[in-house]
Design a protein around this motif. Sequence first.
Motif, PDB file in Angstrom:
ATOM      1  N   THR A  84       0.831  -1.201   0.000  1.00 60.26           N
ATOM      2  CA  THR A  84       0.000   0.000   0.000  1.00 60.26           C
ATOM      3  C   THR A  84       0.870   1.257   0.000  1.00 60.26           C
ATOM      4  N   ARG A 130      -7.838   5.428  -9.135  1.00 58.56           N
ATOM      5  CA  ARG A 130      -6.724   5.705  -8.213  1.00 58.56           C
ATOM      6  C   ARG A 130      -7.142   5.418  -6.761  1.00 58.56           C
ATOM      7  N   GLY A 186      -0.677   2.742  -8.061  1.00 60.62           N
ATOM      8  CA  GLY A 186      -0.962   4.157  -8.291  1.00 60.62           C
ATOM      9  C   GLY A 186      -1.596   4.352  -9.655  1.00 60.62           C
ATOM     10  N   LYS A 195      -5.725   2.021  -4.530  1.00 59.66           N
ATOM     11  CA  LYS A 195      -4.750   2.385  -3.488  1.00 59.66           C
ATOM     12  C   LYS A 195      -4.470   1.225  -2.520  1.00 59.66           C
TER      13      LYS A 195
END
Length: 282
Positions: free
Chosen positions: A4, A180, A189, A184
């Motif tokens: 992440t 996006r 990205g 995440k």
Amino acid sequence: MPRTGSRLKTADLTDRVVVVTGAGSGIGREVALLCARRHARLALCDINEAALDGTAGMAEKLGVEVLTYQVDVSDADSMIRFAHATFEHFGQVDLLVNNAGVGLVGGFLDTNVKDWQWLININLMGVVHSCDAFLPGMIESGRGGHVVNLSSAAGLLANPQLTAYSATKFAVLGLSEALRMELKPHGIGVTAVCPGIINTAITQNSVIRGAADVDARRKHLVSTYQKRGYTPERVAKNILRAVARNRAVAPVASEAHVMYVLSRTAPPLARWLAARAAEFSK
Ligand SMILES: NC(=O)c1ccc[n+]([C@@H]2O[C@H](COP(=O)([O-])OP(=O)(O)OC[C@H]3O[C@@H](n4cnc5c(N)ncnc54)[C@H](O)[C@@H]3O)[C@@H](O)[C@H]2O)c1
């Protein structure tokens, strides 16, 4: 375990696999070659096989491994086959650059429904098909990664001489912003790239509608882009920088930066300028 928030370092792409759609010309070709100079392995597609082979040959001369596939991005099945071949060959995808796109010059009253379907199928559904084909494998690998979608300055500020094109590029921007947020948690990205006036073959390849003299309109288009002189090589550098910084939206070239800021801070002024610019471009 998804990484992440991890960022893809683009200064050195050794051991990375980069996919580029529309890699046969312009921005797509230059992104592929810049990634090759930075040691990435490449999976490239284009509808134009000869142009694609040209890019692949240049990349191979730089010493990297290249997989090529002739794909029409508007065809979901051929995109799925390309993704399967890519994962089978390389086992991973780190950067997915959804670049393939076409131009259509003209206002709404100059275009017909077939023009819209053609443009939407390539500029919007092409991105959807690519994400649909590649994202499950990228997520499943747990490696994180990055998706770049080519929107446009015309996707930041509507242009009445590019009505259908603007609509597709606004859609790509909206898709990118939502994606996006959704990706995440998977460490992937998403960047929407919004170039201004870039001197590529798009000026030759774009369909022109509604002009009394199409040849004169095209000459004006070509010379405007040539005079502006912003190269696709510079766009490629900006794209890899935006990926490294995990930018949500990346305007490229000064006119795109101005349009980005004005469209968000002074929309009436932005629309007035867009209308004047469209008159000038006729
Ligand atoms: N040049 C500009 O000024 C500019 C500005 C903003 C955004 N863009 C966007 O950047 C992207 C690249 O444009 P460019 O300027 O390099 O244009 P280009 O015409 O030089 O290259 C586009 C490439 O996409 C390929 N392509 C077209 N339709 C395809 C399809 N159905 N399936 C697979 N490949 C296909 C073409 O064969 C070509 O190789 C496009 O999405 C375009 O809308 C360009």
